[in-house]
Design an enzyme around this catalytic site. Structure first.
Site, PDB file in Angstrom:
ATOM      1  N   SER A 164       0.836  -1.198   0.000  1.00  0.00           N
ATOM      2  CA  SER A 164       0.000   0.000   0.000  1.00  0.00           C
ATOM      3  C   SER A 164       0.876   1.256   0.000  1.00  0.00           C
ATOM      4  O   SER A 164       1.724   1.418  -0.878  1.00  0.00           O
ATOM      5  CB  SER A 164      -0.951  -0.053   1.203  1.00  0.00           C
ATOM      6  OG  SER A 164      -2.009   0.874   1.061  1.00  0.00           O
ATOM      7  N   ASP A 262     -10.117  -4.328  -4.740  1.00  0.00           N
ATOM      8  CA  ASP A 262      -9.361  -3.263  -4.082  1.00  0.00           C
ATOM      9  C   ASP A 262      -9.622  -1.951  -4.811  1.00  0.00           C
ATOM     10  O   ASP A 262      -9.479  -1.888  -6.039  1.00  0.00           O
ATOM     11  CB  ASP A 262      -7.867  -3.612  -4.129  1.00  0.00           C
ATOM     12  CG  ASP A 262      -6.984  -2.648  -3.344  1.00  0.00           C
ATOM     13  OD1 ASP A 262      -7.476  -1.599  -2.902  1.00  0.00           O
ATOM     14  OD2 ASP A 262      -5.793  -2.954  -3.185  1.00  0.00           O
ATOM     15  N   HIS A 292      -7.532  -5.746  -0.620  1.00  0.00           N
ATOM     16  CA  HIS A 292      -6.394  -5.000  -0.101  1.00  0.00           C
ATOM     17  C   HIS A 292      -5.958  -5.591   1.244  1.00  0.00           C
ATOM     18  O   HIS A 292      -6.779  -6.091   2.012  1.00  0.00           O
ATOM     19  CB  HIS A 292      -6.826  -3.542   0.092  1.00  0.00           C
ATOM     20  CG  HIS A 292      -5.719  -2.595   0.350  1.00  0.00           C
ATOM     21  ND1 HIS A 292      -4.991  -2.004  -0.662  1.00  0.00           N
ATOM     22  CD2 HIS A 292      -5.203  -2.100   1.507  1.00  0.00           C
ATOM     23  CE1 HIS A 292      -4.091  -1.194  -0.147  1.00  0.00           C
ATOM     24  NE2 HIS A 292      -4.187  -1.241   1.174  1.00  0.00           N
TER      25      HIS A 292
END
Length: 320
Positions: A164, A262, A292
């Site tokens: 991320s 995601d 995610h």
């Protein structure tokens, strides 16, 4: 592909908690509450990470005189001299996340003993907005380049990695190594990018398609960005939005692993294509049925073990 059934059950429980008023989305919480909730989630997502590792606490100096904590993970059973390593940056939108929240990821990446993992606790927003996290990442990479031999690590065999927002920090290092080598002594061998943030300026169809109900919510992304880049013009800086980087040439070989469900999926695909278009060797995978943050989900989905095994196999080839 449908959602992983075990993950789907977990998400249904989370939704029931919200409907009953027992929980709230992250963007409805204070920063401190959000950090506490995120830390607690690790105990649910991966409650039994590998234990047979040696973990050393280190302190890395930064350009403004602060020192940030870091952990060096090594297999307790196999440590070769001048070991390859992964410089790993945790996710959490630059606002939440810590060494503890991502401890299980680092343990699993270091478990085979083929590489050590160095994880720095870069400073978070809103207390430390952009570009503090970027500068911390650069300072940690330069420190590793200087100190690798004292740690019995190979300074010429370091992979930059993260998930991320942490993956975005890894992209900054990979790009800087080519475009601004005077500021970065480390030359990454490879880059491992798990569901990276690639563009904080634009929304894409996946932001709408997976806006709610898939762990990371699109409104939470905007909450992160407001804390990290309070000046909206900062979101046009390639260090927050690497899709906007200019004059890219070939970078270190990239392993890009995205989650099907995601909000960040579309920008991840675009970034992988940008790397390919500029001559970088790219391995792109979409983890079907997952959301995610899947790297932290070994306690939820049986598929996660295979994801780590695939990363290990790729590293074995590309860091030999």
């Amino acid at each position: 592909m449908p959602l992983d059934p075990d993950l789907e059950g977990f998400l249904e429980l989370a939704e029931m908690g919200r409907l009953s008023g027992k929980s709230q989305p992250m963007h409805a919480l204070s920063v401190n509450q959000a950090r506490q909730e995120f830390e607690l989630s690790s105990q649910i997502l991966d409650p039994s990470p590998p234990a047979s590792l040696t973990i050393t606490t280190l302190h890395i100096p930064t350009r403004d005189g602060a020192k940030i904590e870091a952990r060096l993970y090594r297999s307790a059973h196999h440590v070769q001299p001048s070991q390859p390593s992964i410089l790993y940056f945790h996710g959490g939108g630059y606002v939440v996340g810590s060494l503890d929240s991502h401890d299980s990821i680092c343990r699993r990446l270091a478990l085979s003993g083929r590489q050590a993992v160095l994880a720095p606790a870069y400073r978070l927003a809103p207390e430390h907005p952009f570009p503090t996290a970027v500068n911390d990442a650069l300072d940690c990479a330069n420190w590793l380049a200087r100190e690798a031999h004292t740690l019995n690590l190979d300074p010429d065999n370091v992979s930059v990695a993260g998930d991320s927002a942490g993956a975005t920090l890894a992209t900054v290092l990979a790009i800087s190594a080519v475009q601004a080598p005077e500021h970065l002594a480390l030359k990454p061998k490879t880059q491992l990018l798990f569901y990276p943030v690639a563009d904080t300026q634009r929304t894409r169809p996946s932001h709408l398609r997976y806006a709610e109900g898939y762990l990371l919510e699109s409104e939470t992304l905007q909450w992160f960005y407001r804390h990290y880049t309070p000046d909206v013009e900062q979101r046009g800086d390639w260090r927050t939005s690497p899709l906007l980087a200019n004059n890219l040439g070939p970078l270190a070989p990239a392993y890009v692993s995205l989650a099907e469900y995601d909000p960040l999926y579309d920008e991840g695909l675009e970034y992988a294509q940008l790397l390919r278009d500029t001559g970088t060797d790219v391995t792109l995978l979409t983890q079907r049925g997952l959301t995610h943050d899947f790297l932290r989900m070994s306690g939820i989905s049986a598929d996660i073990g295979g994801i780590y095994a695939a990363v290990e196999g790729w590293l074995e080839v590309h860091t030999a």
